[in-house]
Motif scaffolding. Structure first.
Motif, PDB file in Angstrom:
ATOM      1  N   GLN A 233       0.845  -1.189   0.000  1.00  0.00           N
ATOM      2  CA  GLN A 233       0.000   0.000   0.000  1.00  0.00           C
ATOM      3  C   GLN A 233       0.879   1.236   0.000  1.00  0.00           C
ATOM      4  N   CYS A 234       0.500   2.211  -0.814  1.00  0.00           N
ATOM      5  CA  CYS A 234       1.237   3.473  -0.858  1.00  0.00           C
ATOM      6  C   CYS A 234       0.243   4.637  -0.931  1.00  0.00           C
ATOM      7  N   ARG A 235       0.489   5.688  -0.131  1.00  0.00           N
ATOM      8  CA  ARG A 235      -0.264   6.924  -0.334  1.00  0.00           C
ATOM      9  C   ARG A 235       0.210   7.547  -1.640  1.00  0.00           C
ATOM     10  N   ILE A 236      -0.714   8.156  -2.354  1.00  0.00           N
ATOM     11  CA  ILE A 236      -0.364   8.692  -3.662  1.00  0.00           C
ATOM     12  C   ILE A 236      -1.072  10.022  -3.882  1.00  0.00           C
ATOM     13  N   ASN A 237      -0.360  11.009  -4.435  1.00  0.00           N
ATOM     14  CA  ASN A 237      -0.979  12.313  -4.697  1.00  0.00           C
ATOM     15  C   ASN A 237      -1.411  12.415  -6.158  1.00  0.00           C
ATOM     16  N   GLU A 238      -1.867  13.612  -6.548  1.00  0.00           N
ATOM     17  CA  GLU A 238      -2.389  13.796  -7.906  1.00  0.00           C
ATOM     18  C   GLU A 238      -1.319  13.529  -8.960  1.00  0.00           C
ATOM     19  N   THR A 239      -0.101  13.977  -8.696  1.00  0.00           N
ATOM     20  CA  THR A 239       0.994  13.726  -9.647  1.00  0.00           C
ATOM     21  C   THR A 239       1.222  12.233  -9.808  1.00  0.00           C
ATOM     22  N   ILE A 286       4.613   9.351  -4.039  1.00  0.00           N
ATOM     23  CA  ILE A 286       4.036   8.263  -3.243  1.00  0.00           C
ATOM     24  C   ILE A 286       4.790   8.138  -1.930  1.00  0.00           C
ATOM     25  N   GLN A 287       4.127   7.493  -0.975  1.00  0.00           N
ATOM     26  CA  GLN A 287       4.747   7.183   0.309  1.00  0.00           C
ATOM     27  C   GLN A 287       4.315   5.776   0.696  1.00  0.00           C
ATOM     28  N   ILE A 288       5.268   4.866   0.808  1.00  0.00           N
ATOM     29  CA  ILE A 288       4.940   3.469   1.113  1.00  0.00           C
ATOM     30  C   ILE A 288       4.418   3.368   2.542  1.00  0.00           C
ATOM     31  N   VAL A 289       3.258   2.731   2.690  1.00  0.00           N
ATOM     32  CA  VAL A 289       2.651   2.497   4.000  1.00  0.00           C
ATOM     33  C   VAL A 289       3.013   1.101   4.507  1.00  0.00           C
ATOM     34  N   LYS A 295       9.503  -0.866   2.247  1.00  0.00           N
ATOM     35  CA  LYS A 295      10.066   0.432   2.615  1.00  0.00           C
ATOM     36  C   LYS A 295      11.591   0.354   2.671  1.00  0.00           C
ATOM     37  N   GLU A 296      12.095  -0.677   3.355  1.00  0.00           N
ATOM     38  CA  GLU A 296      13.533  -0.817   3.525  1.00  0.00           C
ATOM     39  C   GLU A 296      14.220  -1.073   2.186  1.00  0.00           C
ATOM     40  N   SER A 297      13.595  -1.882   1.334  1.00  0.00           N
ATOM     41  CA  SER A 297      14.183  -2.171   0.018  1.00  0.00           C
ATOM     42  C   SER A 297      14.262  -0.907  -0.822  1.00  0.00           C
ATOM     43  N   LEU A 298      13.230  -0.052  -0.753  1.00  0.00           N
ATOM     44  CA  LEU A 298      13.255   1.202  -1.508  1.00  0.00           C
ATOM     45  C   LEU A 298      14.313   2.141  -0.933  1.00  0.00           C
ATOM     46  N   ARG A 299      14.441   2.166   0.397  1.00  0.00           N
ATOM     47  CA  ARG A 299      15.473   2.993   1.026  1.00  0.00           C
ATOM     48  C   ARG A 299      16.872   2.561   0.570  1.00  0.00           C
ATOM     49  N   GLN A 300      17.115   1.239   0.538  1.00  0.00           N
ATOM     50  CA  GLN A 300      18.409   0.730   0.086  1.00  0.00           C
ATOM     51  C   GLN A 300      18.645   1.076  -1.388  1.00  0.00           C
TER      52      GLN A 300
END
Length: 311
Positions: A233-239, A286-289, A295-300
């Motif tokens: 799940q990720c929060r997502i904005n208009e862009t 986006i922001q991973i929930v 989350k950690e994989s994207l951070r790496q």
């Protein structure tokens, strides 16, 4: 539509149907009853062998198939065809190995001098930007014909060994060809990148009937993750939603949760690198929930990119 052009289309319409009614003509060509009757009279004057059938199931019938005049295109139709052909320039592989150059040469040779000048002027005013095909796909014709004729294929896919599939549809996206298909062994719908198909040949295996009856637009609703699939799940904005509309996959969708737009979906364990790379393309939109492992994989992934910048 001008009357001469409408009559030309009407000749092809009735030649194909053989039997037709006045309401059918009115609906097909968006004309009134009076205009339809006048057009039928004009067709008869042109030699069309039409006769009237009276009664409850009456209408008009063509006595015999007609020799139709050659297809001709008006200026707007020629421009539309030229625009459509530009899409072919993006692909070095096409079903039936049709190349843009051969089609383009035949098209231009059939035009009048004035029409060629119009096309040339258009080339100076319109710029076509394409996503070039990244890798050739050598089995497109076989895959397409198997989908059309509802046949089953055995293929070798990347390094994963043989697969038995029933192709449903082909599509091109962002420089690659994809084949939507049903995997007969896994009993699941899958999408295969065509350039990763190493070998492919037809089999005598009986196709699955419910798959053969499917249309490509229905596949999204039939997508089912495996038991090992991981939800995210990720929060997502208009862009981000605009980016999603440009590029997304059957395993994901946008939904509203507690007044917020969310990008939700699943990925298979072996697809972690793919999903991380895909989500990284959204940047700050986006922001991973969940899950924390994603989350950690994207951070790496970002740290790895930074290490290349700072070296």
């Amino acid at each position: 539509m001008k009357k001469t052009e409408r009559l030309h289309h009407m000749l092809r319409f009735i030649n194909q149907k053989q039997h037709f009614t006045l309401p059918e003509l009115m609906q097909e060509f968006h004309i009134s009853k009076r205009t339809a009757l006048r057009d039928i009279a004009s067709l008869e004057e042109m030699g069309a062998p039409i006769y009237v059938e009276y009664g409850r199931y009456g209408g008009y019938r063509l006595l015999q198939q007609m020799q139709l005049p050659p297809i001709s295109f008006n200026t707007d139709e020629l421009h539309a065809l030229y625009f459509a052909m530009q899409a072919l320039r993006s692909f070095s592989s096409l079903p039936f190995q049709t190349t843009f150059d051969s089609v383009h040469q035949k098209f231009m040779a059939a035009l009048s001098d004035k029409q060629r000048d119009n096309i040339h002027n258009m080339q100076q005013r319109v710029i076509f930007k394409h996503t070039e095909q990244i890798k050739d796909s050598s089995h497109l014709e076989l895959l397409l014909m198997a989908a059309v004729q509802q046949q089953v294929i055995q293929m070798t896919y990347s390094d994963n060994g043989p697969r038995i599939i029933q192709p449903i549809a082909l599509y091109a996206s962002k420089g690659y060809w994809y084949c939507q298909a049903y995997d007969l062994k896994k009993k699941a719908y899958r999408v295969f990148r065509c350039d990763r198909i190493i070998t492919a040949f037809l089999t005598d295996i009986e196709p699955v009937k419910q798959v053969a009856d499917l249309h490509a637009e229905h596949l999204h609703a039939l997508w089912k993750p495996s038991e090992q699939a991981i939800s995210f799940q990720c929060r997502i904005n208009e862009t981000g939603m605009e980016l999603f509309r440009q590029n997304h996959f059957p395993s994901m969708h946008i939904e509203e949760q507690h007044g917020m737009q969310m990008l939700v979906g699943t990925y298979e364990p072996h697809e972690l690198d793919f999903i991380v790379s895909y989500l990284a393309g959204y940047g700050t939109s986006i922001q991973i929930v969940a899950p924390d492992t994603l989350k950690e994989s994207l951070r790496q992934h970002y740290l790895h990119l930074l290490s290349h910048i700072t070296e």
